[in-house]
Motif scaffolding. Sequence first.
Motif, PDB file in Angstrom:
ATOM      1  N   HIS A 195     -47.382 -25.614 -41.683  1.00 46.06           N
ATOM      2  CA  HIS A 195     -46.429 -25.233 -42.726  1.00 46.06           C
ATOM      3  C   HIS A 195     -45.377 -26.327 -42.834  1.00 46.06           C
ATOM      4  N   SER A 196     -44.493 -26.199 -43.809  1.00 44.62           N
ATOM      5  CA  SER A 196     -43.575 -27.291 -44.157  1.00 44.62           C
ATOM      6  C   SER A 196     -42.706 -27.748 -42.995  1.00 44.62           C
ATOM      7  N   ALA A 197     -42.235 -26.822 -42.168  1.00 44.15           N
ATOM      8  CA  ALA A 197     -41.333 -27.192 -41.081  1.00 44.15           C
ATOM      9  C   ALA A 197     -42.038 -27.963 -39.978  1.00 44.15           C
ATOM     10  N   GLN A 198     -43.384 -27.946 -39.974  1.00 42.22           N
ATOM     11  CA  GLN A 198     -44.159 -28.631 -38.944  1.00 42.22           C
ATOM     12  C   GLN A 198     -44.656 -29.995 -39.412  1.00 42.22           C
ATOM     13  N   VAL A 199     -44.175 -30.465 -40.539  1.00 43.53           N
ATOM     14  CA  VAL A 199     -44.582 -31.770 -41.070  1.00 43.53           C
ATOM     15  C   VAL A 199     -43.319 -32.604 -41.249  1.00 43.53           C
ATOM     16  N   LEU A 200     -43.272 -33.753 -40.550  1.00 44.26           N
ATOM     17  CA  LEU A 200     -42.069 -34.585 -40.522  1.00 44.26           C
ATOM     18  C   LEU A 200     -42.361 -35.967 -41.094  1.00 44.26           C
ATOM     19  N   ARG A 201     -41.313 -36.597 -41.604  1.00 45.56           N
ATOM     20  CA  ARG A 201     -41.448 -37.968 -42.098  1.00 45.56           C
ATOM     21  C   ARG A 201     -41.741 -38.915 -40.936  1.00 45.56           C
ATOM     22  N   GLY A 202     -42.663 -39.860 -41.200  1.00 48.28           N
ATOM     23  CA  GLY A 202     -42.987 -40.868 -40.203  1.00 48.28           C
ATOM     24  C   GLY A 202     -42.955 -42.248 -40.806  1.00 48.28           C
ATOM     25  N   GLU A 203     -43.221 -43.241 -39.992  1.00 51.07           N
ATOM     26  CA  GLU A 203     -43.328 -44.625 -40.462  1.00 51.07           C
ATOM     27  C   GLU A 203     -44.784 -45.061 -40.555  1.00 51.07           C
ATOM     28  N   ARG A 204     -45.596 -44.658 -39.595  1.00 49.81           N
ATOM     29  CA  ARG A 204     -47.005 -45.028 -39.576  1.00 49.81           C
ATOM     30  C   ARG A 204     -47.751 -44.408 -40.758  1.00 49.81           C
ATOM     31  N   GLU A 205     -47.400 -43.174 -41.085  1.00 51.73           N
ATOM     32  CA  GLU A 205     -47.859 -42.472 -42.281  1.00 51.73           C
ATOM     33  C   GLU A 205     -46.626 -41.782 -42.863  1.00 51.73           C
ATOM     34  N   PRO A 206     -46.592 -41.558 -44.185  1.00 47.97           N
ATOM     35  CA  PRO A 206     -45.394 -40.949 -44.771  1.00 47.97           C
ATOM     36  C   PRO A 206     -45.059 -39.589 -44.181  1.00 47.97           C
ATOM     37  N   TRP A 207     -46.107 -38.777 -43.864  1.00 47.25           N
ATOM     38  CA  TRP A 207     -45.893 -37.441 -43.312  1.00 47.25           C
ATOM     39  C   TRP A 207     -46.861 -37.238 -42.151  1.00 47.25           C
ATOM     40  N   LEU A 208     -46.337 -36.691 -41.056  1.00 43.76           N
ATOM     41  CA  LEU A 208     -47.156 -36.426 -39.881  1.00 43.76           C
ATOM     42  C   LEU A 208     -46.854 -35.022 -39.352  1.00 43.76           C
ATOM     43  N   THR A 209     -47.886 -34.381 -38.849  1.00 40.48           N
ATOM     44  CA  THR A 209     -47.778 -33.006 -38.374  1.00 40.48           C
ATOM     45  C   THR A 209     -47.393 -32.979 -36.901  1.00 40.48           C
ATOM     46  N   VAL A 210     -46.655 -31.945 -36.510  1.00 43.69           N
ATOM     47  CA  VAL A 210     -46.287 -31.752 -35.107  1.00 43.69           C
ATOM     48  C   VAL A 210     -46.715 -30.350 -34.663  1.00 43.69           C
ATOM     49  N   ASP A 211     -46.774 -30.168 -33.353  1.00 42.43           N
ATOM     50  CA  ASP A 211     -47.057 -28.867 -32.720  1.00 42.43           C
ATOM     51  C   ASP A 211     -48.297 -28.179 -33.300  1.00 42.43           C
ATOM     52  N   PRO A 212     -49.435 -28.872 -33.339  1.00 40.75           N
ATOM     53  CA  PRO A 212     -50.628 -28.247 -33.926  1.00 40.75           C
ATOM     54  C   PRO A 212     -51.258 -27.209 -33.007  1.00 40.75           C
ATOM     55  N   VAL A 213     -52.021 -26.314 -33.616  1.00 41.62           N
ATOM     56  CA  VAL A 213     -52.894 -25.378 -32.904  1.00 41.62           C
ATOM     57  C   VAL A 213     -54.316 -25.720 -33.329  1.00 41.62           C
ATOM     58  N   LEU A 214     -55.098 -26.272 -32.423  1.00 46.86           N
ATOM     59  CA  LEU A 214     -56.435 -26.743 -32.764  1.00 46.86           C
ATOM     60  C   LEU A 214     -57.429 -25.588 -32.794  1.00 46.86           C
ATOM     61  N   MET A 215     -58.065 -25.429 -33.962  1.00 51.56           N
ATOM     62  CA  MET A 215     -59.117 -24.440 -34.138  1.00 51.56           C
ATOM     63  C   MET A 215     -60.317 -25.118 -34.787  1.00 51.56           C
ATOM     64  N   ARG A 216     -61.410 -24.382 -34.888  1.00 51.52           N
ATOM     65  CA  ARG A 216     -62.624 -24.882 -35.526  1.00 51.52           C
ATOM     66  C   ARG A 216     -63.043 -23.882 -36.600  1.00 51.52           C
ATOM     67  N   GLY A 217     -63.332 -24.403 -37.798  1.00 48.60           N
ATOM     68  CA  GLY A 217     -63.813 -23.470 -38.810  1.00 48.60           C
ATOM     69  C   GLY A 217     -63.398 -23.831 -40.214  1.00 48.60           C
ATOM     70  N   ASP A 218     -62.753 -22.881 -40.872  1.00 45.48           N
ATOM     71  CA  ASP A 218     -62.465 -22.960 -42.301  1.00 45.48           C
ATOM     72  C   ASP A 218     -61.042 -23.454 -42.511  1.00 45.48           C
ATOM     73  N   ILE A 219     -60.900 -24.570 -43.228  1.00 50.34           N
ATOM     74  CA  ILE A 219     -59.569 -25.170 -43.357  1.00 50.34           C
ATOM     75  C   ILE A 219     -58.635 -24.323 -44.208  1.00 50.34           C
ATOM     76  N   ALA A 220     -59.169 -23.337 -44.939  1.00 54.26           N
ATOM     77  CA  ALA A 220     -58.309 -22.454 -45.731  1.00 54.26           C
ATOM     78  C   ALA A 220     -57.621 -21.401 -44.870  1.00 54.26           C
ATOM     79  N   PHE A 221     -57.876 -21.391 -43.580  1.00 50.88           N
ATOM     80  CA  PHE A 221     -57.351 -20.380 -42.662  1.00 50.88           C
ATOM     81  C   PHE A 221     -55.853 -20.170 -42.816  1.00 50.88           C
ATOM     82  N   ASP A 222     -55.072 -21.248 -42.888  1.00 47.63           N
ATOM     83  CA  ASP A 222     -53.609 -21.120 -42.901  1.00 47.63           C
ATOM     84  C   ASP A 222     -53.010 -21.326 -44.286  1.00 47.63           C
ATOM     85  N   LEU A 223     -53.814 -21.204 -45.315  1.00 50.58           N
ATOM     86  CA  LEU A 223     -53.304 -21.365 -46.675  1.00 50.58           C
ATOM     87  C   LEU A 223     -52.215 -20.349 -47.003  1.00 50.58           C
ATOM     88  N   GLY A 224     -52.375 -19.120 -46.532  1.00 46.94           N
ATOM     89  CA  GLY A 224     -51.351 -18.103 -46.773  1.00 46.94           C
ATOM     90  C   GLY A 224     -50.008 -18.485 -46.197  1.00 46.94           C
TER      91      GLY A 224
END
Length: 316
Positions: A216-245
Amino acid sequence: MPGWEDDSGALADFVAVPQAFRDMPRWWREGSAWLDALPQLIRAYSDRWRLTITGEMAHGSNAAVVPVARAGDPFVLRLTPPGPEVAELVAALRFWNGRGMVQLIDADVPSGVMLLERLAIDGSLHAVPVDEAIPILGRMMRRLAVPAPEHVPSTAAAVAARMPALPVEWERCGRPFPERTLRRALEIGSRLAHAEEIGGRRARSESRLAVNGDLHSAQVLRGEREPWLTVDPVLMRGDIAFDLGRILWTRLDEMSDEAEIIRHFRAAVDAAGIDRDHGRDWVVFRTVDYWLWGLTAGLTEDPRRCRRLLTPLLEG
């Protein structure tokens, strides 16, 4: 550096634990022993990893971060109480290895300490207007979708685990929404929980993709290597629409009406390359799930957001 140490060489006020961190609900249950030991923990790992502290402590609800540098390169020291979630986070960061994700530099899992790439701590995607943020999140969902390890939890299993609880919680919470909505969520959940078996070759291929189960938005921060980078992920396997809600309900207060909710939903699925009907199914199931969980946990605002989000999706 002047002002960062007192005359005895001990850490000065900049490593004091902020009162706002002490006031987080976690410590009401667990006590303050870990918080009280934080300055010593920071000193120990600064010495171990040859770090210079360059700023004040920041925090979320469960972890603290301290800006540091080594040989002129900026990093952050992340500290959280030891536990199984630390090993899971380290494994997730190592798996993505900087792809759309903050880079892990070093870690001591038993101590709950990590050295991470420096991102803009106060520059999350939540501060970006929702019209810009939603497509970024959609593209991030797809960027993280690389072949996943077989041993991590699957999105289908997560749905299956929640299915039996939904009717029980619906009754216990006083039937907070129409029964037809519950039936719709259960019908969708039954399909999503068995998607790998009934969906054919494409579904089996999609089920092997990596998913960040806390995006979600609060877990994505500005970076230098890439414009936006994610933090504190929870690794799962399956359907990428899982967290769309979650992507939608965390920004719902910025959407003025039902037409705008639908517009942002379409922007997210289009950016992620997700079929709209399939994306709608995931949002409906996960929103019903979160609505009931939120009521059970005593939340007030989030169930209202769930109602707002579901209404146009169920009617559309």
